[in-house]
Design an enzyme around this catalytic site. Sequence first.
Site, PDB file in Angstrom:
ATOM      1  N   LYS A 179       0.769  -1.073   0.019  1.00  0.00           N
ATOM      2  CA  LYS A 179      -0.115  -0.002  -0.114  1.00  0.00           C
ATOM      3  C   LYS A 179       1.044   1.201  -0.022  1.00  0.00           C
ATOM      4  CE  LYS A 179      -4.444   1.208   2.188  1.00  0.00           C
ATOM      5  NZ  LYS A 179      -5.015   1.573   0.971  1.00  0.00           N
ATOM      6  N   GLU A 191      -9.231  -5.967  -8.763  1.00  0.00           N
ATOM      7  CA  GLU A 191      -9.910  -5.301  -7.709  1.00  0.00           C
ATOM      8  C   GLU A 191     -10.536  -3.927  -8.243  1.00  0.00           C
ATOM      9  OE1 GLU A 191      -7.466  -4.114  -4.504  1.00  0.00           O
ATOM     10  OE2 GLU A 191      -5.867  -3.399  -5.987  1.00  0.00           O
TER      11      GLU A 191
HETATM   12  N1  PXG Z   1      -7.916  -2.104  -2.750  1.00  0.00           N
HETATM   13  C1  PXG Z   1      -7.348  -0.963  -2.855  1.00  0.00           C
HETATM   14  C2  PXG Z   1      -6.408  -0.411  -4.132  1.00  0.00           C
HETATM   15  C3  PXG Z   1      -7.496  -0.117  -1.700  1.00  0.00           C
HETATM   16  O1  PXG Z   1      -6.715   1.268  -1.668  1.00  0.00           O
HETATM   17  C4  PXG Z   1      -8.809  -1.841  -0.375  1.00  0.00           C
HETATM   18  C5  PXG Z   1      -8.646  -2.436  -1.761  1.00  0.00           C
HETATM   19  C6  PXG Z   1      -9.505  -2.390   0.583  1.00  0.00           C
HETATM   20  O2  PXG Z   1      -8.614  -2.648   1.512  1.00  0.00           O
HETATM   21  P1  PXG Z   1      -8.963  -2.438   3.164  1.00  0.00           P
HETATM   22  O3  PXG Z   1      -7.715  -2.828   3.814  1.00  0.00           O
HETATM   23  O4  PXG Z   1      -9.252  -0.845   3.499  1.00  0.00           O
HETATM   24  O5  PXG Z   1     -10.174  -3.525   3.291  1.00  0.00           O
HETATM   25  C7  PXG Z   1      -8.051  -0.676  -0.672  1.00  0.00           C
HETATM   26  C8  PXG Z   1      -8.166   0.396   0.540  1.00  0.00           C
HETATM   27  C9  PXG Z   1     -11.226   5.890   0.798  1.00  0.00           C
HETATM   28  C10 PXG Z   1     -10.452   4.841   1.142  1.00  0.00           C
HETATM   29  O6  PXG Z   1     -10.976   7.053   1.109  1.00  0.00           O
HETATM   30  C11 PXG Z   1      -9.885   3.741   0.518  1.00  0.00           C
HETATM   31  C12 PXG Z   1      -9.403   2.470   1.179  1.00  0.00           C
HETATM   32  C13 PXG Z   1      -9.309   2.633   2.455  1.00  0.00           C
HETATM   33  C14 PXG Z   1      -9.900   3.585   3.115  1.00  0.00           C
HETATM   34  C15 PXG Z   1     -10.478   4.666   2.638  1.00  0.00           C
HETATM   35  O7  PXG Z   1     -11.862   5.739  -0.569  1.00  0.00           O
HETATM   36  N2  PXG Z   1      -8.757   1.773   0.345  1.00  0.00           N
END
Ligand code: PXG
Length: 288
Positions: free
Chosen positions: A149, A182
């Site tokens: 990330k 994804e």
């Molecule tokens: N794929 C990607 C590319 C992400 O950035 C997820 C999957 C989901 O992962 P988690 O660990 O959160 O279940 C993410 C995470 C937003 C926002 O503001 C985006 C994420 C997390 C929190 C807030 O849109 N993305």
Amino acid sequence: MKIYLDGKYVDQADAKVSVFDHGLLYGDGVFEGIRLYGGNIFRLDEHLERLEYSAKAILLDMPLSRKELTEVTCETCRQNQLTDAYIRLVVTRGVGDLGLAPWLCAKPSIFVIASKIALYPQEHYDNGLAIVTVPTRRINPAALPATVKSLNYLNNILGKIEARQFGALEAIMLNDQGYVAECTADNVFIVHKGELITPAASQGALKGITRGTIFDIAKELNVPIREADMTRYDIWVADECFLTGSGAEVIPVVKLDGRVIGSGKPGPITAKVLAAFRRRVLVEGTRI
Ligand code: PXG
């Protein structure tokens, strides 16, 4: 708003990083997006582990231990008197010169922001999202693993812009072989003949913490779940589809690329998973 920045809790106006920070100059850094629910930080340890793994993958030394990270994350929430929030933890390579060389950056910079989050409007949880597949592909994991990330989110941002151009709030991104990886900021699941299916991380998906929670929920609900290669076709003919992420939680998808998915309404398994998720976030977690 108080922000934790390199050892101090400072006012928002004073929370500044240098224009020579390589996080800004090159996207050289890692981050986490975490949720605080009713005074509990959801799966904090898993987020911190992912942050440490992301840092390790890019040969970035974490400036704080797990215990210290936990403490500053909780303290940032306390300082802002928050009980429900979105927490952003960022570690950058730090200040360097105008060359790429990360070894010339004296020390990493770390900051923690805890703030309100803008969620998808409730109508989308009630009626489901209509999403599209965008032309921009996920980066080949051999170039930059999606499991890291990192602060390099341009790939996702291009996907997000294209989604908006098509009038959608989220989008399916394919990997360079054409398999579903994804969404721009969410993982994707389908329900087919009573089974939950999601692409493997090796297909270019982030190992989402919410995604991991869905595996635990599936066990609790006695719903079979597995990782599998997925094409757009599999989503078009699925009975149900939903997305997961710390921001979105669990959000139903009822249309992809103009094809109605299942009944065209959020499905019963999606509803059960969402209800189970909302129960979990209130009881699981680290008390701040
Ligand atoms: N794929 C990607 C590319 C992400 O950035 C997820 C999957 C989901 O992962 P988690 O660990 O959160 O279940 C993410 C995470 C937003 C926002 O503001 C985006 C994420 C997390 C929190 C807030 O849109 N993305």
